[in-house]
Design a protein around this motif. Structure first.
Motif, PDB file in Angstrom:
ATOM      1  N   ASN A   3       0.851  -1.176   0.000  1.00 36.53           N
ATOM      2  CA  ASN A   3       0.000   0.000   0.000  1.00 36.53           C
ATOM      3  C   ASN A   3       0.890   1.230   0.000  1.00 36.53           C
ATOM      4  O   ASN A   3       1.664   1.439   0.943  1.00 36.53           O
ATOM      5  CB  ASN A   3      -0.880   0.006   1.253  1.00 36.53           C
ATOM      6  N   ILE A   4       0.802   2.032  -1.045  1.00 36.35           N
ATOM      7  CA  ILE A   4       1.582   3.246  -1.166  1.00 36.35           C
ATOM      8  C   ILE A   4       0.661   4.417  -0.838  1.00 36.35           C
ATOM      9  O   ILE A   4      -0.414   4.555  -1.431  1.00 36.35           O
ATOM     10  CB  ILE A   4       2.157   3.407  -2.593  1.00 36.35           C
ATOM     11  N   VAL A   5       1.092   5.248   0.111  1.00 34.19           N
ATOM     12  CA  VAL A   5       0.268   6.355   0.574  1.00 34.19           C
ATOM     13  C   VAL A   5       0.981   7.670   0.276  1.00 34.19           C
ATOM     14  O   VAL A   5       2.139   7.846   0.667  1.00 34.19           O
ATOM     15  CB  VAL A   5      -0.006   6.253   2.089  1.00 34.19           C
ATOM     16  N   LEU A   6       0.287   8.569  -0.425  1.00 33.48           N
ATOM     17  CA  LEU A   6       0.809   9.909  -0.666  1.00 33.48           C
ATOM     18  C   LEU A   6      -0.040  10.892   0.116  1.00 33.48           C
ATOM     19  O   LEU A   6      -1.245  11.007  -0.111  1.00 33.48           O
ATOM     20  CB  LEU A   6       0.764  10.259  -2.155  1.00 33.48           C
ATOM     21  N   VAL A   7       0.597  11.579   1.061  1.00 29.76           N
ATOM     22  CA  VAL A   7      -0.105  12.554   1.887  1.00 29.76           C
ATOM     23  C   VAL A   7       0.048  13.932   1.247  1.00 29.76           C
ATOM     24  O   VAL A   7       1.160  14.455   1.135  1.00 29.76           O
ATOM     25  CB  VAL A   7       0.449  12.568   3.329  1.00 29.76           C
ATOM     26  N   GLU A   8      -1.055  14.484   0.783  1.00 33.30           N
ATOM     27  CA  GLU A   8      -1.127  15.809   0.189  1.00 33.30           C
ATOM     28  C   GLU A   8      -0.146  16.002  -0.976  1.00 33.30           C
ATOM     29  O   GLU A   8       0.639  16.947  -0.994  1.00 33.30           O
ATOM     30  CB  GLU A   8      -0.910  16.888   1.261  1.00 33.30           C
ATOM     31  N   LEU A  31      -4.374   8.101  -1.746  1.00 34.20           N
ATOM     32  CA  LEU A  31      -4.104   9.529  -1.867  1.00 34.20           C
ATOM     33  C   LEU A  31      -4.888  10.292  -0.817  1.00 34.20           C
ATOM     34  O   LEU A  31      -6.115  10.143  -0.723  1.00 34.20           O
ATOM     35  CB  LEU A  31      -4.499  10.018  -3.266  1.00 34.20           C
ATOM     36  N   ILE A  32      -4.190  11.112  -0.044  1.00 32.63           N
ATOM     37  CA  ILE A  32      -4.831  11.871   1.029  1.00 32.63           C
ATOM     38  C   ILE A  32      -4.875  13.349   0.652  1.00 32.63           C
ATOM     39  O   ILE A  32      -3.849  13.966   0.379  1.00 32.63           O
ATOM     40  CB  ILE A  32      -4.090  11.653   2.364  1.00 32.63           C
ATOM     41  N   HIS A  33      -6.075  13.912   0.633  1.00 30.25           N
ATOM     42  CA  HIS A  33      -6.311  15.328   0.302  1.00 30.25           C
ATOM     43  C   HIS A  33      -5.757  16.229   1.389  1.00 30.25           C
ATOM     44  O   HIS A  33      -5.617  15.802   2.518  1.00 30.25           O
ATOM     45  CB  HIS A  33      -7.820  15.568   0.162  1.00 30.25           C
ATOM     46  N   PRO A  34      -5.496  17.498   1.027  1.00 31.79           N
ATOM     47  CA  PRO A  34      -5.719  18.148  -0.258  1.00 31.79           C
ATOM     48  C   PRO A  34      -4.583  17.862  -1.246  1.00 31.79           C
ATOM     49  O   PRO A  34      -3.459  17.581  -0.845  1.00 31.79           O
ATOM     50  CB  PRO A  34      -5.751  19.637   0.106  1.00 31.79           C
ATOM     51  N   GLN A  93       6.753  -6.667   4.809  1.00 34.08           N
ATOM     52  CA  GLN A  93       5.831  -7.782   4.618  1.00 34.08           C
ATOM     53  C   GLN A  93       4.763  -7.381   3.602  1.00 34.08           C
ATOM     54  O   GLN A  93       4.472  -6.195   3.431  1.00 34.08           O
ATOM     55  CB  GLN A  93       5.142  -8.142   5.934  1.00 34.08           C
ATOM     56  N   ASP A  94       4.179  -8.386   2.981  1.00 30.63           N
ATOM     57  CA  ASP A  94       3.069  -8.139   2.081  1.00 30.63           C
ATOM     58  C   ASP A  94       1.971  -7.411   2.853  1.00 30.63           C
ATOM     59  O   ASP A  94       1.668  -7.769   3.996  1.00 30.63           O
ATOM     60  CB  ASP A  94       2.554  -9.479   1.536  1.00 30.63           C
ATOM     61  N   GLY A  95       1.391  -6.397   2.253  1.00 33.60           N
ATOM     62  CA  GLY A  95       0.324  -5.632   2.899  1.00 33.60           C
ATOM     63  C   GLY A  95       0.798  -4.408   3.657  1.00 33.60           C
ATOM     64  O   GLY A  95      -0.018  -3.648   4.171  1.00 33.60           O
ATOM     65  N   ASP A  96       2.111  -4.191   3.736  1.00 37.99           N
ATOM     66  CA  ASP A  96       2.635  -3.022   4.453  1.00 37.99           C
ATOM     67  C   ASP A  96       2.170  -1.722   3.812  1.00 37.99           C
ATOM     68  O   ASP A  96       1.851  -1.667   2.618  1.00 37.99           O
ATOM     69  CB  ASP A  96       4.167  -3.045   4.483  1.00 37.99           C
ATOM     70  N   TRP A  97       2.183  -0.662   4.626  1.00 42.96           N
ATOM     71  CA  TRP A  97       1.796   0.683   4.212  1.00 42.96           C
ATOM     72  C   TRP A  97       3.056   1.539   4.171  1.00 42.96           C
ATOM     73  O   TRP A  97       3.715   1.713   5.201  1.00 42.96           O
ATOM     74  CB  TRP A  97       0.801   1.268   5.204  1.00 42.96           C
ATOM     75  N   LEU A  98       3.396   2.073   3.007  1.00 42.21           N
ATOM     76  CA  LEU A  98       4.580   2.905   2.819  1.00 42.21           C
ATOM     77  C   LEU A  98       4.096   4.324   2.548  1.00 42.21           C
ATOM     78  O   LEU A  98       3.424   4.578   1.550  1.00 42.21           O
ATOM     79  CB  LEU A  98       5.413   2.374   1.657  1.00 42.21           C
ATOM     80  N   VAL A  99       4.429   5.238   3.448  1.00 42.90           N
ATOM     81  CA  VAL A  99       3.816   6.565   3.458  1.00 42.90           C
ATOM     82  C   VAL A  99       4.839   7.640   3.098  1.00 42.90           C
ATOM     83  O   VAL A  99       5.921   7.701   3.696  1.00 42.90           O
ATOM     84  CB  VAL A  99       3.212   6.865   4.846  1.00 42.90           C
ATOM     85  N   PHE A 100       4.460   8.497   2.160  1.00 47.11           N
ATOM     86  CA  PHE A 100       5.328   9.558   1.665  1.00 47.11           C
ATOM     87  C   PHE A 100       4.603  10.897   1.772  1.00 47.11           C
ATOM     88  O   PHE A 100       3.413  10.992   1.496  1.00 47.11           O
ATOM     89  CB  PHE A 100       5.703   9.293   0.199  1.00 47.11           C
ATOM     90  N   GLY A 101       5.334  11.935   2.134  1.00 41.15           N
ATOM     91  CA  GLY A 101       4.746  13.259   2.311  1.00 41.15           C
ATOM     92  C   GLY A 101       4.786  14.105   1.057  1.00 41.15           C
ATOM     93  O   GLY A 101       5.292  13.691   0.016  1.00 41.15           O
ATOM     94  N   LYS A 102       4.257  15.303   1.191  1.00 47.04           N
ATOM     95  CA  LYS A 102       4.200  16.219   0.054  1.00 47.04           C
ATOM     96  C   LYS A 102       5.601  16.629  -0.386  1.00 47.04           C
ATOM     97  O   LYS A 102       6.543  16.633   0.410  1.00 47.04           O
ATOM     98  CB  LYS A 102       3.334  17.429   0.358  1.00 47.04           C
ATOM     99  N   GLU A 103       5.714  16.939  -1.655  1.00 45.66           N
ATOM    100  CA  GLU A 103       7.011  17.225  -2.253  1.00 45.66           C
ATOM    101  C   GLU A 103       7.740  18.389  -1.584  1.00 45.66           C
ATOM    102  O   GLU A 103       8.956  18.332  -1.400  1.00 45.66           O
ATOM    103  CB  GLU A 103       6.856  17.525  -3.750  1.00 45.66           C
ATOM    104  N   SER A 104       7.049  19.437  -1.209  1.00 46.70           N
ATOM    105  CA  SER A 104       7.710  20.638  -0.696  1.00 46.70           C
ATOM    106  C   SER A 104       8.187  20.517   0.748  1.00 46.70           C
ATOM    107  O   SER A 104       9.168  21.144   1.124  1.00 46.70           O
ATOM    108  CB  SER A 104       6.785  21.850  -0.821  1.00 46.70           C
ATOM    109  N   LYS A 105       7.497  19.702   1.556  1.00 46.78           N
ATOM    110  CA  LYS A 105       7.803  19.692   2.992  1.00 46.78           C
ATOM    111  C   LYS A 105       7.896  18.309   3.606  1.00 46.78           C
ATOM    112  O   LYS A 105       8.209  18.187   4.789  1.00 46.78           O
ATOM    113  CB  LYS A 105       6.728  20.485   3.754  1.00 46.78           C
ATOM    114  N   GLY A 106       7.561  17.272   2.875  1.00 49.32           N
ATOM    115  CA  GLY A 106       7.527  15.940   3.463  1.00 49.32           C
ATOM    116  C   GLY A 106       6.306  15.782   4.349  1.00 49.32           C
ATOM    117  O   GLY A 106       5.294  16.465   4.178  1.00 49.32           O
TER     118      GLY A 106
END
Length: 151
Positions: A3-8, A31-34, A93-106
């Motif tokens: 699971n790839i998560v992009l925060v804002e 994908l997490i808004h905004p 592990q399979d099913g893990d959540w990998l979370v990345f922040g917004k480009e300008s600030k993380g």
């Protein structure tokens, strides 16, 4: 599935490239808004929207909405240039959540404080960070390698 998560996310080309990467690696995109763009933006299309129909993607209005549906918070890994542990030292592990922040600030301090697992991507001190699409590719590649070796 990872699971790839992009925060804002702010830059459509990066999100399009990450969407293509998710399709190619059979990973889910969250994908997490905004957002700094609209999902049908022509730049997003240029970077990977032609693959978007094959993408398993979910949007959330905020971090709380996303966090509420995670079954095991211990399998959430936040990427931060301030973390001490390298993603190369982590056991994915399979099913893990990998979370990345917004480009300008993380990722914000508030988001970082909600989860205990923070990982960094080793890099030269001559740069502040890698491009987010490259960062996602590094981490997915290592996680997929580990998961394949466990089978």
């Amino acid at each position: 599935m990872l699971n790839i998560v992009l925060v804002e996310p702010e830059i459509p080309n990066n999100t399009g490239n990450i969407g293509r990467l998710c399709v190619g690696t059979e990973s889910r995109l969250h994908l997490i808004h905004p957002f700094g763009f609209v999902i049908n933006d022509k730049n997003l299309k240029r970077s990977g929207l032609d693959y978007w129909v094959h993408l398993d993607v979910t949007e959330y209005q905020n971090v709380a909405e996303w966090k509420a549906q995670i079954p095991d918070l211990s399998r959430v890994f936040l990427m931060s240039s301030h973390a001490e542990k390298s993603y190369l030292e982590n056991d994915f592990q399979d099913g893990d959540w990998l979370v990345f922040g917004k480009e300008s600030k993380g990722l914000s301090e508030a988001v970082l404080n909600e989860f205990p697992n923070h990982l960094t991507i080793p890099m030269s001190p001559l740069i502040r960070s890698f491009n987010i699409a490259n960062s996602v590719a590094f981490v997915i590649g290592e996680a997929k390698r580990q998961i394949a070796n466990k089978r």
